[in-house]
Design a protein around this motif. Structure first.
Motif, PDB file in Angstrom:
ATOM      1  N   VAL A 154      48.623  -7.319  -2.617  1.00  0.00           N
ATOM      2  CA  VAL A 154      50.027  -6.895  -2.546  1.00  0.00           C
ATOM      3  C   VAL A 154      50.245  -5.992  -1.344  1.00  0.00           C
ATOM      4  CG1 VAL A 154      51.828  -5.585  -3.714  1.00  0.00           C
ATOM      5  CG2 VAL A 154      50.400  -7.161  -5.023  1.00  0.00           C
ATOM      6  N   ALA A 155      49.309  -5.064  -1.118  1.00  0.00           N
ATOM      7  CA  ALA A 155      49.459  -4.124  -0.009  1.00  0.00           C
ATOM      8  C   ALA A 155      49.501  -4.849   1.333  1.00  0.00           C
ATOM      9  CB  ALA A 155      48.311  -3.105  -0.029  1.00  0.00           C
ATOM     10  N   VAL A 156      48.590  -5.795   1.531  1.00  0.00           N
ATOM     11  CA  VAL A 156      48.540  -6.526   2.802  1.00  0.00           C
ATOM     12  C   VAL A 156      49.786  -7.390   2.983  1.00  0.00           C
ATOM     13  CG1 VAL A 156      47.292  -8.303   4.089  1.00  0.00           C
ATOM     14  CG2 VAL A 156      46.031  -6.487   2.929  1.00  0.00           C
ATOM     15  N   ASP A 157      50.203  -8.089   1.921  1.00  0.00           N
ATOM     16  CA  ASP A 157      51.374  -8.960   2.015  1.00  0.00           C
ATOM     17  C   ASP A 157      52.634  -8.178   2.380  1.00  0.00           C
ATOM     18  OD1 ASP A 157      50.015 -11.265   1.555  1.00  0.00           O
ATOM     19  OD2 ASP A 157      50.632 -11.511  -0.533  1.00  0.00           O
ATOM     20  N   ARG A 158      52.892  -7.092   1.688  1.00  0.00           N
ATOM     21  CA  ARG A 158      54.125  -6.335   1.942  1.00  0.00           C
ATOM     22  C   ARG A 158      54.076  -5.613   3.283  1.00  0.00           C
ATOM     23  NH1 ARG A 158      55.376  -4.125  -4.218  1.00  0.00           N
ATOM     24  NH2 ARG A 158      55.738  -6.210  -5.084  1.00  0.00           N
ATOM     25  N   PHE A 159      52.909  -5.168   3.680  1.00  0.00           N
ATOM     26  CA  PHE A 159      52.780  -4.546   4.995  1.00  0.00           C
ATOM     27  C   PHE A 159      53.104  -5.572   6.080  1.00  0.00           C
ATOM     28  CE2 PHE A 159      50.585  -2.573   8.590  1.00  0.00           C
ATOM     29  CZ  PHE A 159      50.933  -1.240   8.433  1.00  0.00           C
ATOM     30  N   MET A 160      52.595  -6.797   5.932  1.00  0.00           N
ATOM     31  CA  MET A 160      52.886  -7.846   6.901  1.00  0.00           C
ATOM     32  C   MET A 160      54.353  -8.244   6.875  1.00  0.00           C
ATOM     33  SD  MET A 160      50.397  -8.711   8.840  1.00  0.00           S
ATOM     34  CE  MET A 160      51.009 -10.298   9.405  1.00  0.00           C
ATOM     35  N   GLN A 161      54.959  -8.256   5.696  1.00  0.00           N
ATOM     36  CA  GLN A 161      56.383  -8.559   5.604  1.00  0.00           C
ATOM     37  C   GLN A 161      57.197  -7.529   6.373  1.00  0.00           C
ATOM     38  OE1 GLN A 161      56.935  -8.721   1.373  1.00  0.00           O
ATOM     39  NE2 GLN A 161      55.791 -10.629   1.150  1.00  0.00           N
TER      40      GLN A 161
ATOM     41  N   VAL B 109      57.623   0.665   5.967  1.00  0.00           N
ATOM     42  CA  VAL B 109      57.140   0.535   4.596  1.00  0.00           C
ATOM     43  C   VAL B 109      56.837   1.932   4.056  1.00  0.00           C
ATOM     44  CG1 VAL B 109      56.195  -1.770   4.941  1.00  0.00           C
ATOM     45  CG2 VAL B 109      54.746   0.206   5.325  1.00  0.00           C
ATOM     46  N   ARG B 110      57.131   2.096   2.796  1.00  0.00           N
ATOM     47  CA  ARG B 110      56.827   3.352   2.112  1.00  0.00           C
ATOM     48  C   ARG B 110      55.699   3.066   1.129  1.00  0.00           C
ATOM     49  NH1 ARG B 110      57.683   8.637   3.376  1.00  0.00           N
ATOM     50  NH2 ARG B 110      57.601   9.930   1.514  1.00  0.00           N
ATOM     51  N   LEU B 111      54.598   3.803   1.242  1.00  0.00           N
ATOM     52  CA  LEU B 111      53.461   3.502   0.391  1.00  0.00           C
ATOM     53  C   LEU B 111      52.831   4.777  -0.165  1.00  0.00           C
ATOM     54  CD1 LEU B 111      50.592   4.121   2.119  1.00  0.00           C
ATOM     55  CD2 LEU B 111      51.395   2.132   3.389  1.00  0.00           C
ATOM     56  N   THR B 112      52.154   4.610  -1.283  1.00  0.00           N
ATOM     57  CA  THR B 112      51.386   5.682  -1.922  1.00  0.00           C
ATOM     58  C   THR B 112      49.914   5.341  -1.781  1.00  0.00           C
ATOM     59  OG1 THR B 112      53.152   6.035  -3.531  1.00  0.00           O
ATOM     60  CG2 THR B 112      50.999   6.979  -4.040  1.00  0.00           C
TER      61      THR B 112
ATOM     62  N   LEU C 160      38.254 -14.365   1.590  1.00  0.00           N
ATOM     63  CA  LEU C 160      38.390 -12.915   1.649  1.00  0.00           C
ATOM     64  C   LEU C 160      38.913 -12.382   0.328  1.00  0.00           C
ATOM     65  CD1 LEU C 160      40.071 -12.656   5.173  1.00  0.00           C
ATOM     66  CD2 LEU C 160      37.628 -12.618   4.621  1.00  0.00           C
ATOM     67  N   LYS C 161      38.728 -11.075   0.122  1.00  0.00           N
ATOM     68  CA  LYS C 161      39.242 -10.460  -1.101  1.00  0.00           C
ATOM     69  C   LYS C 161      40.759 -10.503  -1.144  1.00  0.00           C
ATOM     70  CE  LYS C 161      35.498  -7.255  -2.204  1.00  0.00           C
ATOM     71  NZ  LYS C 161      35.119  -5.836  -2.338  1.00  0.00           N
ATOM     72  N   ALA C 162      41.386 -10.493   0.001  1.00  0.00           N
ATOM     73  CA  ALA C 162      42.847 -10.599   0.088  1.00  0.00           C
ATOM     74  C   ALA C 162      43.188 -11.455   1.297  1.00  0.00           C
ATOM     75  CB  ALA C 162      43.500  -9.223   0.216  1.00  0.00           C
ATOM     76  N   THR C 163      44.128 -12.370   1.124  1.00  0.00           N
ATOM     77  CA  THR C 163      44.558 -13.256   2.202  1.00  0.00           C
ATOM     78  C   THR C 163      45.974 -12.877   2.615  1.00  0.00           C
ATOM     79  OG1 THR C 163      43.219 -15.059   1.313  1.00  0.00           O
ATOM     80  CG2 THR C 163      44.968 -15.647   2.851  1.00  0.00           C
ATOM     81  N   PRO C 164      46.169 -12.367   3.827  1.00  0.00           N
ATOM     82  CA  PRO C 164      47.515 -11.979   4.252  1.00  0.00           C
ATOM     83  C   PRO C 164      48.503 -13.137   4.142  1.00  0.00           C
ATOM     84  CG  PRO C 164      45.875 -11.165   5.798  1.00  0.00           C
ATOM     85  CD  PRO C 164      45.156 -12.074   4.855  1.00  0.00           C
ATOM     86  N   LEU C 165      49.653 -12.862   3.534  1.00  0.00           N
ATOM     87  CA  LEU C 165      50.713 -13.856   3.380  1.00  0.00           C
ATOM     88  C   LEU C 165      50.173 -15.130   2.724  1.00  0.00           C
ATOM     89  CD1 LEU C 165      52.382 -13.392   6.882  1.00  0.00           C
ATOM     90  CD2 LEU C 165      53.035 -12.310   4.727  1.00  0.00           C
ATOM     91  N   SER C 166      49.515 -14.965   1.585  1.00  0.00           N
ATOM     92  CA  SER C 166      48.867 -16.105   0.932  1.00  0.00           C
ATOM     93  C   SER C 166      49.874 -17.171   0.499  1.00  0.00           C
ATOM     94  CB  SER C 166      48.063 -15.625  -0.280  1.00  0.00           C
ATOM     95  OG  SER C 166      48.906 -14.950  -1.199  1.00  0.00           O
ATOM     96  N   ALA C 167      51.057 -16.766   0.036  1.00  0.00           N
ATOM     97  CA  ALA C 167      52.061 -17.745  -0.374  1.00  0.00           C
ATOM     98  C   ALA C 167      52.525 -18.573   0.817  1.00  0.00           C
ATOM     99  CB  ALA C 167      53.251 -17.040  -1.030  1.00  0.00           C
TER     100      ALA C 167
END
Length: 391
Positions: A149-156, A164-167, A90-97
């Motif tokens: 980054v967006a997916v990781d921090r949202f999941m965190q 979460v506060r986002l722009t 995928l283009k982004a993997t949630p919680l990849s680390a």
């Protein structure tokens, strides 16, 4: 026994209760210092091994730690391999680390044959990303965004129940806005992630595209998860149906008049299936399709793609522009012979379904014979009839 297999053995023994370093050393026939190194390996993998000092001390697993079963068959290992390859494609993997560390733990616990199978992952499993959708072109973003980054921090934020506060940037409205969201889930659709949660300011649910997030941070404000909010409510692109109704209220729509077969074709499309389909206003058997978009780069190619039988009813300026474009497309074929041949093969577009037929050479032969029988007196009328058949 190598170091990895011994560390796994230590882990399995600790799941049964506390063990001293001396006891573990005797069990595996190694020195106490070697056991210390094995414990360090487990700690490096994120396994919570706790040490108790004193005569009755030793090593044990944290009380809230649950060791999952790792006795996987070759088929189960292959299934995990496919799942891992899919998510990494995928283009982004949630919680990849976290996925990397979980993979390291799994590899450490697998038998040699299963580890070798996992090591061949890229050679065995290939994942092709969805091709670009050129029919539904999207505007470029003005600002940079990082979907990972967006997916990781949202999941965190979701995992610790914090806002979460986002722009977020909306390229269709040329607007950048800030949102305070209680994260409740993520949705994957057409090679991109969507963030789903409760909008604190709006007081209702909100779904935002992760690749349009320009900045995101996990805040310090906690929240209680809302049982009524489920990302499953967004499956089937229910969000797109609601958005289309809102867009129609906010602006002008394009109206296409199409045949039932063309309507069925539109209903198969991931986007146009959410337009409004209704009986044509002229009372014919065709249907009207209301699309909340008047962009010539979107609507005109759509009508041309649908082909004969599709009519752009509104807006008037787009209809006039389409006429000009079709005249331009017709120009290279404007010789009289080509046009007449095309008319002779054209189906009767006004006939209801099941009643269409094409003009055939026999029509012309039969009509010519009728003209000869009618003589000069009826010649004008016969010529008119002949023209009607061809047209």
């Amino acid at each position: 026994m190598n170091a990895i297999e011994r560390a796994l053995g230590v882990l399995l023994l600790l799941t049964g209760g506390q063990r001293s370093a001396v006891e573990l050393a005797e069990r595996f026939g190694v020195s106490v210092r070697t056991i210390y190194r094995d414990v360090d390996r487990l700690l490096a993998l994120g396994i919570p091994v706790e040490a108790e000092r004193g005569a009755e001390g030793g090593y044990r697993l944290a009380r809230d730690y649950i060791q999952p079963p790792v006795a996987l068959t070759r088929g189960e290992t292959a299934a995990l391999l496919v799942s891992q390859a899919l998510v990494r494609g995928l283009k982004a993997t949630p919680l990849s680390a976290e996925l990397d560390s979980a993979e390291a733990k799994l590899l450490a616990s697998l038998p040699k044959a299963a580890r070798e199978l996992f090591a061949q992952g890229e050679r065995i499993v290939g994942i092709e990303r969805p091709p670009a959708d050129i029919f539904h072109a999207e505007p470029e973003l003005a600002g940079p965004g990082d979907m990972q980054v967006a997916v990781d921090r949202f999941m965190q934020g979701l995992l610790v129940s914090r806002r979460v506060r986002l722009t977020h940037e909306n390229p269709y409205r040329a607007r950048v806005a800030e949102y305070d969201i209680e994260p409740h889930g993520i949705l994957f659709d057409r090679d991109r992630w969507y963030l789903f949660g409760h909008d604190v300011d709006l007081g209702s649910e909100r779904l935002l595209r992760a690749d349009r997030v320009r900045a995101i941070e996990v805040g310090g404000m906690g929240f209680r998860p809302r049982a009524a909010l489920s990302v499953q409510s967004q499956i089937g692109r229910a969000w797109l149906s609601r958005a289309m109704r809102r867009w129609e209220r906010e602006g002008t729509v394009s109206v296409l008049r199409v045949s039932p077969a063309q309507a069925a074709l539109l209903r198969r499309d991931w986007y146009y299936r959410h337009a409004i389909f209704s009986a044509a206003e002229d009372g014919e058997w065709r249907l009207d399709v209301r699309i909340p978009n008047v962009d010539p780069a979107v609507i005109l190619p759509l009508v041309r793609w649908l082909g004969p039988g599709a009519e752009l009813v509104a807006p008037a300026d787009l209809r006039a522009r389409l006429v000009g474009e079709l005249d331009g497309m017709r120009a290279p074929y404007a010789s009289a012979g080509e046009i007449q041949a095309g008319k002779a093969r054209q189906p009767d577009g006004d006939a209801p379904p099941g009643k269409r037929r094409e003009a055939v050479p026999a029509d012309e032969v039969e009509q010519s014979a009728h003209d000869e029988d009618g003589g000069d007196e009826g010649g004008d009328e016969a010529d008119a009839d002949h023209g009607g058949v061809i047209d």
